[in-house]
Design a protein around this motif. Structure first.
Motif, PDB file in Angstrom:
ATOM      1  N   ILE A  30     -16.029 -17.189 -20.077  1.00 53.47           N
ATOM      2  CA  ILE A  30     -15.829 -15.761 -19.837  1.00 53.47           C
ATOM      3  C   ILE A  30     -14.374 -15.433 -19.518  1.00 53.47           C
ATOM      4  CG2 ILE A  30     -18.203 -15.468 -19.034  1.00 53.47           C
ATOM      5  CD1 ILE A  30     -17.182 -15.410 -16.171  1.00 53.47           C
ATOM      6  N   SER A  31     -13.456 -16.402 -19.750  1.00 53.31           N
ATOM      7  CA  SER A  31     -12.021 -16.215 -19.470  1.00 53.31           C
ATOM      8  C   SER A  31     -11.801 -15.767 -18.037  1.00 53.31           C
ATOM      9  CB  SER A  31     -11.426 -15.188 -20.454  1.00 53.31           C
ATOM     10  OG  SER A  31     -11.553 -15.629 -21.781  1.00 53.31           O
ATOM     11  N   GLY A  32     -12.434 -16.468 -17.119  1.00 50.83           N
ATOM     12  CA  GLY A  32     -12.334 -16.130 -15.705  1.00 50.83           C
ATOM     13  C   GLY A  32     -11.533 -17.147 -14.918  1.00 50.83           C
ATOM     14  N   GLU A  33     -11.430 -16.910 -13.609  1.00 50.46           N
ATOM     15  CA  GLU A  33     -10.756 -17.831 -12.693  1.00 50.46           C
ATOM     16  C   GLU A  33     -11.809 -18.591 -11.899  1.00 50.46           C
ATOM     17  OE1 GLU A  33      -8.322 -15.483 -10.164  1.00 50.46           O
ATOM     18  OE2 GLU A  33      -7.036 -14.729 -11.763  1.00 50.46           O
ATOM     19  N   LEU A  34     -11.514 -19.833 -11.571  1.00 52.66           N
ATOM     20  CA  LEU A  34     -12.402 -20.633 -10.739  1.00 52.66           C
ATOM     21  C   LEU A  34     -11.863 -20.656  -9.312  1.00 52.66           C
ATOM     22  CD1 LEU A  34     -14.944 -22.513 -10.796  1.00 52.66           C
ATOM     23  CD2 LEU A  34     -13.326 -24.418 -10.887  1.00 52.66           C
ATOM     24  N   HIS A  35     -12.648 -20.140  -8.365  1.00 55.75           N
ATOM     25  CA  HIS A  35     -12.281 -20.177  -6.947  1.00 55.75           C
ATOM     26  C   HIS A  35     -13.241 -21.124  -6.239  1.00 55.75           C
ATOM     27  CE1 HIS A  35     -10.110 -15.991  -6.888  1.00 55.75           C
ATOM     28  NE2 HIS A  35      -9.773 -16.729  -7.939  1.00 55.75           N
ATOM     29  N   VAL A  41     -14.207 -28.648  -2.921  1.00 56.02           N
ATOM     30  CA  VAL A  41     -13.890 -28.585  -4.352  1.00 56.02           C
ATOM     31  C   VAL A  41     -12.458 -29.067  -4.562  1.00 56.02           C
ATOM     32  CG1 VAL A  41     -13.698 -27.093  -6.369  1.00 56.02           C
ATOM     33  CG2 VAL A  41     -15.503 -26.678  -4.681  1.00 56.02           C
ATOM     34  N   THR A  42     -12.300 -30.094  -5.390  1.00 56.53           N
ATOM     35  CA  THR A  42     -10.977 -30.707  -5.535  1.00 56.53           C
ATOM     36  C   THR A  42     -10.033 -29.881  -6.398  1.00 56.53           C
ATOM     37  OG1 THR A  42     -11.816 -32.016  -7.398  1.00 56.53           O
ATOM     38  CG2 THR A  42     -11.879 -33.029  -5.220  1.00 56.53           C
ATOM     39  N   SER A  43     -10.542 -29.325  -7.501  1.00 58.95           N
ATOM     40  CA  SER A  43      -9.672 -28.637  -8.450  1.00 58.95           C
ATOM     41  C   SER A  43     -10.189 -27.233  -8.722  1.00 58.95           C
ATOM     42  CB  SER A  43      -9.595 -29.429  -9.765  1.00 58.95           C
ATOM     43  OG  SER A  43      -8.828 -28.731 -10.719  1.00 58.95           O
ATOM     44  N   ALA A  44      -9.332 -26.228  -8.512  1.00 57.06           N
ATOM     45  CA  ALA A  44      -9.702 -24.827  -8.754  1.00 57.06           C
ATOM     46  C   ALA A  44      -8.434 -24.010  -8.935  1.00 57.06           C
ATOM     47  CB  ALA A  44     -10.538 -24.270  -7.601  1.00 57.06           C
ATOM     48  N   ASP A  45      -8.563 -22.828  -9.529  1.00 54.87           N
ATOM     49  CA  ASP A  45      -7.403 -21.940  -9.660  1.00 54.87           C
ATOM     50  C   ASP A  45      -6.976 -21.409  -8.302  1.00 54.87           C
ATOM     51  OD1 ASP A  45      -7.332 -22.147 -12.457  1.00 54.87           O
ATOM     52  OD2 ASP A  45      -8.930 -20.669 -12.642  1.00 54.87           O
ATOM     53  N   LEU A  46      -7.925 -21.287  -7.385  1.00 57.96           N
ATOM     54  CA  LEU A  46      -7.624 -20.810  -6.032  1.00 57.96           C
ATOM     55  C   LEU A  46      -8.643 -21.416  -5.080  1.00 57.96           C
ATOM     56  CD1 LEU A  46      -6.619 -17.247  -4.959  1.00 57.96           C
ATOM     57  CD2 LEU A  46      -8.472 -18.371  -3.745  1.00 57.96           C
ATOM     58  N   HIS A  47      -8.187 -21.869  -3.931  1.00 60.00           N
ATOM     59  CA  HIS A  47      -9.073 -22.410  -2.903  1.00 60.00           C
ATOM     60  C   HIS A  47      -9.198 -21.424  -1.743  1.00 60.00           C
ATOM     61  CE1 HIS A  47      -8.313 -26.341  -4.912  1.00 60.00           C
ATOM     62  NE2 HIS A  47      -9.553 -26.566  -4.522  1.00 60.00           N
ATOM     63  N   PHE A  48     -10.354 -21.403  -1.104  1.00 62.07           N
ATOM     64  CA  PHE A  48     -10.576 -20.511   0.032  1.00 62.07           C
ATOM     65  C   PHE A  48     -11.228 -21.282   1.178  1.00 62.07           C
ATOM     66  CE2 PHE A  48     -14.179 -20.061  -2.906  1.00 62.07           C
ATOM     67  CZ  PHE A  48     -15.250 -20.377  -2.087  1.00 62.07           C
ATOM     68  N   GLY A  49     -11.094 -20.713   2.377  1.00 57.28           N
ATOM     69  CA  GLY A  49     -11.694 -21.328   3.548  1.00 57.28           C
ATOM     70  C   GLY A  49     -13.106 -20.829   3.778  1.00 57.28           C
ATOM     71  N   SER A  50     -13.215 -19.559   4.191  1.00 58.79           N
ATOM     72  CA  SER A  50     -14.519 -18.963   4.489  1.00 58.79           C
ATOM     73  C   SER A  50     -15.124 -18.345   3.236  1.00 58.79           C
ATOM     74  CB  SER A  50     -14.366 -17.886   5.565  1.00 58.79           C
ATOM     75  OG  SER A  50     -15.527 -17.082   5.641  1.00 58.79           O
ATOM     76  N   ALA A  51     -16.310 -18.831   2.832  1.00 54.93           N
ATOM     77  CA  ALA A  51     -16.978 -18.272   1.647  1.00 54.93           C
ATOM     78  C   ALA A  51     -17.337 -16.812   1.877  1.00 54.93           C
ATOM     79  CB  ALA A  51     -18.236 -19.084   1.341  1.00 54.93           C
ATOM     80  N   LYS A  52     -17.801 -16.477   3.056  1.00 58.24           N
ATOM     81  CA  LYS A  52     -18.199 -15.095   3.348  1.00 58.24           C
ATOM     82  C   LYS A  52     -17.004 -14.155   3.223  1.00 58.24           C
ATOM     83  CE  LYS A  52     -20.155 -12.152   6.989  1.00 58.24           C
ATOM     84  NZ  LYS A  52     -20.728 -12.121   8.356  1.00 58.24           N
ATOM     85  N   GLU A  53     -15.902 -14.498   3.864  1.00 58.85           N
ATOM     86  CA  GLU A  53     -14.724 -13.630   3.829  1.00 58.85           C
ATOM     87  C   GLU A  53     -14.164 -13.511   2.410  1.00 58.85           C
ATOM     88  OE1 GLU A  53     -11.914 -15.091   6.627  1.00 58.85           O
ATOM     89  OE2 GLU A  53     -13.182 -14.702   8.388  1.00 58.85           O
ATOM     90  N   GLY A 358       5.050 -25.256  -9.958  1.00 58.61           N
ATOM     91  CA  GLY A 358       5.249 -26.120  -8.812  1.00 58.61           C
ATOM     92  C   GLY A 358       5.268 -27.578  -9.249  1.00 58.61           C
ATOM     93  N   PRO A 359       4.878 -28.479  -8.358  1.00 57.61           N
ATOM     94  CA  PRO A 359       4.839 -29.900  -8.734  1.00 57.61           C
ATOM     95  C   PRO A 359       3.753 -30.209  -9.763  1.00 57.61           C
ATOM     96  CG  PRO A 359       4.915 -29.599  -6.354  1.00 57.61           C
ATOM     97  CD  PRO A 359       4.615 -28.261  -6.948  1.00 57.61           C
ATOM     98  N   GLY A 360       2.814 -29.273  -9.952  1.00 59.16           N
ATOM     99  CA  GLY A 360       1.788 -29.479 -10.966  1.00 59.16           C
ATOM    100  C   GLY A 360       0.382 -29.547 -10.438  1.00 59.16           C
ATOM    101  N   SER A 361       0.209 -29.738  -9.133  1.00 60.67           N
ATOM    102  CA  SER A 361      -1.138 -29.815  -8.577  1.00 60.67           C
ATOM    103  C   SER A 361      -1.752 -28.423  -8.472  1.00 60.67           C
ATOM    104  CB  SER A 361      -1.110 -30.470  -7.193  1.00 60.67           C
ATOM    105  OG  SER A 361      -0.377 -29.676  -6.281  1.00 60.67           O
ATOM    106  N   ASP A 362      -3.077 -28.348  -8.573  1.00 61.90           N
ATOM    107  CA  ASP A 362      -3.765 -27.059  -8.496  1.00 61.90           C
ATOM    108  C   ASP A 362      -3.469 -26.336  -7.186  1.00 61.90           C
ATOM    109  OD1 ASP A 362      -4.832 -27.684 -10.917  1.00 61.90           O
ATOM    110  OD2 ASP A 362      -6.811 -28.232 -10.175  1.00 61.90           O
ATOM    111  N   ASP A 363      -3.436 -27.092  -6.089  1.00 63.87           N
ATOM    112  CA  ASP A 363      -3.271 -26.479  -4.772  1.00 63.87           C
ATOM    113  C   ASP A 363      -1.929 -25.773  -4.635  1.00 63.87           C
ATOM    114  OD1 ASP A 363      -5.730 -27.394  -4.045  1.00 63.87           O
ATOM    115  OD2 ASP A 363      -4.996 -29.069  -2.835  1.00 63.87           O
ATOM    116  N   TRP A 364      -0.925 -26.239  -5.350  1.00 65.62           N
ATOM    117  CA  TRP A 364       0.418 -25.687  -5.204  1.00 65.62           C
ATOM    118  C   TRP A 364       0.809 -24.778  -6.365  1.00 65.62           C
ATOM    119  CZ3 TRP A 364       4.121 -30.052  -3.030  1.00 65.62           C
ATOM    120  CH2 TRP A 364       3.780 -30.291  -1.705  1.00 65.62           C
ATOM    121  N   ARG A 365      -0.145 -24.402  -7.167  1.00 60.80           N
ATOM    122  CA  ARG A 365       0.112 -23.444  -8.245  1.00 60.80           C
ATOM    123  C   ARG A 365      -0.381 -22.078  -7.794  1.00 60.80           C
ATOM    124  NH1 ARG A 365      -2.648 -25.737 -12.335  1.00 60.80           N
ATOM    125  NH2 ARG A 365      -4.498 -24.478 -11.960  1.00 60.80           N
ATOM    126  N   SER A 366       0.451 -21.064  -7.916  1.00 60.70           N
ATOM    127  CA  SER A 366       0.089 -19.750  -7.393  1.00 60.70           C
ATOM    128  C   SER A 366      -1.025 -19.109  -8.218  1.00 60.70           C
ATOM    129  CB  SER A 366       1.307 -18.814  -7.375  1.00 60.70           C
ATOM    130  OG  SER A 366       1.544 -18.303  -8.680  1.00 60.70           O
TER     131      SER A 366
END
Length: 612
Positions: A30-35, A41-53, A358-366
């Motif tokens: 669906i040409s979406g982003e993975l959060h 979750v090791t690899s995602a376009d964006l990581h979050f802390g609280s699922a509810k928030e 960035g260095p290439g890792s998912d966590d450090w890519r905006s």
């Protein structure tokens, strides 16, 4: 930024690595982003802390949500926010095994269609329960692409009448999506469905649909005023009595692809801008109402506004509003017999995203960089950098280049964009720090690219540089004034580099050295060490950071007097502290480096403005 910046792009939310496996496939479909949940979750376009928030923030920002989780859990997360059915974004739950897709909210705002799309791709069941879809095979408050419902607030009352058994009268010359439905059509009925490209005020129990059958052709002088062009476009629509919702596109000659006024008109109406060659517009000369030899002498066709409008609607279409003029612009409207798909018209103005990953890792890519890469058709870059994108690069056309082919790489990216494509020029670190962004603008300035490439749109997005990454890993060595110097003399004369090293030493800057060594170049870093020892103590901390943010990361400190060139390779950034830089060891035994600004020595340590 990752939430609000992309309101139309779906977000696939996953809480576990198991869910992420199917979530990545859904996001690609669906040409979406993975959060993903940062803790699981090791690899995602964006990581979050609280699922509810995070889910609530996505919902409040209007982002379509596809959550690979239990429906009940998703409902409980969003329940406090449910208030207005008309403004709710699509919300879907997907079973972790991919067997079922449930549109929970926004069924007629895209959720049902998303569910059908995902279900078709995975051979799953789309659990659609919307009454209109089930009974009539059509969603009246969500017409198909190419049609706009002018009065959506009336849809609820109309649907209630139809579900209760009332017949419907259709006022339309052509609308197969309605005639092929299971609606009960009657010549005399209380409910009316009207399809028209004219302005119309809906009556009681009437839904008015505007088909996108109109194309606005425009021409303008260079640097025409946007407000003038918008006013002229509005005048053309009013002259024909047309509804603005029926406008499918703004079209012009490709020489105007970078004209701000035309893009302002497109943005004003919320439609794409498309462009044709002069030869294509000249082919419409026999159909022009107002051909001009003056225009032909200037741009190679006898009419831009009328020609572009007619080229867009094809031979079956016709001119509906002849050319009108203002001081610096022209406008005309052509009408097609059926809905116009703007994606098939001419070409778009190309877009070049210059991104730092960035260095290439998912966590450090905006998130912004991830969004730009996701929306690109083509990726251009050094092969290693493209590989570092991982699944984010799936489905894109790759254009791989070797190191040392920097100018060829940038020219290729710009020329691709000049063809109307959306291109991501991928750099490591930050695209503007010793990377490709500079060369893009140098080519604009000095030439060496085609006219099409000169008219592209450019967006530069920042990335985490090696300088920042090294500093963060070791503490805060950049807490006071600092500079960066590249020790490579391939593009900069060595005497210039020597002068800069000496000046930085005299100024007592913290210095980040990029390109400190290469296979053949081993003496420059030794020179820099010896020169800086003239201005700062031999005990000054030096940070050596290798493979930052990637497997094999290694960060260590050595005293300046003991810096050994053989300990540094091409993947290492070297940060030399100033005479004020210090080390401190915390209770866990780790040694950190920092450069104080003197805050702790002040009676009042309050910081103002950008100082904070």
């Amino acid at each position: 930024m990752g939430i609000e910046a992309s309101p139309g792009i779906p977000v696939v939310v996953v809480l576990t690595e198991t869910a992420a496996r199917i979530g990545r496939r859904v996001a690609s479909e669906i040409s979406g982003e993975l959060h993903g949940a940062a803790s699981r979750v090791t690899s995602a376009d964006l990581h979050f802390g609280s699922a509810k928030e995070h889910v609530q923030a996505l919902f409040s920002a209007g982002r379509p949500i596809v959550a690979v989780m239990a429906s009940g859990a998703l409902i409980r997360l969003l329940a406090p926010l449910l208030s207005d059915k008309q403004t709710e974004p699509p919300v879907l739950a997907v079973a972790e095994d991919g067997s079922c897709v449930v549109p929970l909210l926004g069924g007629h705002h895209g959720a049902n269609d998303l569910a059908r799309s995902i279900a078709a791709a995975f051979g799953a069941h789309a659990a659609i329960t919307t009454a209109g879809d089930l009974k009539f095979g059509v969603a009246l408050d969500q017409p198909p692409e190419g049609y706009v419902l002018a009065n959506p607030d009336a849809a609820k009352a109309v649907m209630a009448e139809l579900v209760a058994g009332t017949g419907v009268r259709l006022d339309a010359s052509s609308a197969t999506w309605l005639t092929q439905s299971r609606l009960s059509f009657e010549q005399e009925a209380r409910v009316t469905l009207t399809v028209t490209d004219q302005q119309k005020t809906a009556g009681e129990l009437e839904l008015v649909y505007h088909p996108k059958t109109l194309v606005l052709g425009m021409g303008c002088e260079r640097h025409a005023k946007p407000e003038e062009a918008i006013a002229l476009a509005e005048e053309a629509l009013a002259k024909g009595g047309f509804a603005r919702e029926s406008l499918a596109a703004i079209c012009s000659i490709d020489l105007k692809a970078d004209e701000t006024a035309l893009h302002a008109v497109a943005a004003h109406f919320g439609v794409p801008a498309r462009f044709f060659t002069a030869a294509t517009l000249e082919a419409e000369a026999p159909r022009l109402a107002n051909p001009s030899e003056v225009v032909f002498a200037e741009v190679g066709c006898h009419g831009v506004a009328e020609g572009a409008a007619l080229a867009a609607v094809g031979q079956a279409g016709a001119l509906a509003v002849e050319k009108i003029k203002s001081r610096g612009a022209t406008a005309a409207i052509a009408q097609a017999p059926d809905v116009v798909d703007p994606r098939t018209l001419g070409r778009a103005r190309g877009t070049l995203f210059v991104v730092g990953i960035g260095p290439g890792s998912d966590d450090w890519r905006s998130p912004e960089v991830s969004r730009m890469v996701s929306s690109s058709t083509d990726l251009v870059g050094y092969s290693l950098y493209l590989d570092l994108l991982g699944p984010l690069g799936d489905g894109k056309v790759r254009h791989d280049f070797d190191l040392g082919k920097e100018e060829a790489r940038v020219v290729h990216a710009m020329e691709l964009a000049g063809q109307g494509r959306t291109v991501a020029l991928v750099c490591s670190g930050d695209a503007g720090i010793y990377a490709m962004a500079t060369l893009v603008f140098e080519l604009f300035d000095k030439g060496g690219i085609t006219d099409g490439a000169n008219r592209i749109e450019v967006q530069v997005s920042p990335g985490i540089s090696a300088l920042q990454a090294a500093a963060a890993r070791i503490g805060a060595p950049l807490g006071h004034d600092f500079c960066t110097i590249s020790l490579s003399d391939l593009l900069t004369p060595w005497e210039h580099i020597q002068r800069r090293v000496k000046a930085a030493g005299e100024g007592d800057f913290v210095i980040a050295f990029y390109n400190p060594v290469s296979m053949k170049r081993r003496t420059q870093l030794a020179y820099a060490r010896d020169e800086l020892l003239k201005y700062r103590p031999a005990t000054t901390p030096v940070i050596l950071a290798t493979n930052l943010g990637r497997e094999g990361e290694h960060v260590r400190t050595v005293p300046l007097g003991e810096l050994n060139v053989d300990d540094v390779d091409m993947l290492t950034v070297v940060v030399v502290g100033s005479s004020e830089s210090r080390t401190v060891t915390t209770g866990d035994g780790k040694t950190w480096v920092y450069t104080p600004r003197g805050y702790s020595g002040k009676a009042d340590t309050g910081m103002k403005g950008s100082e904070a």
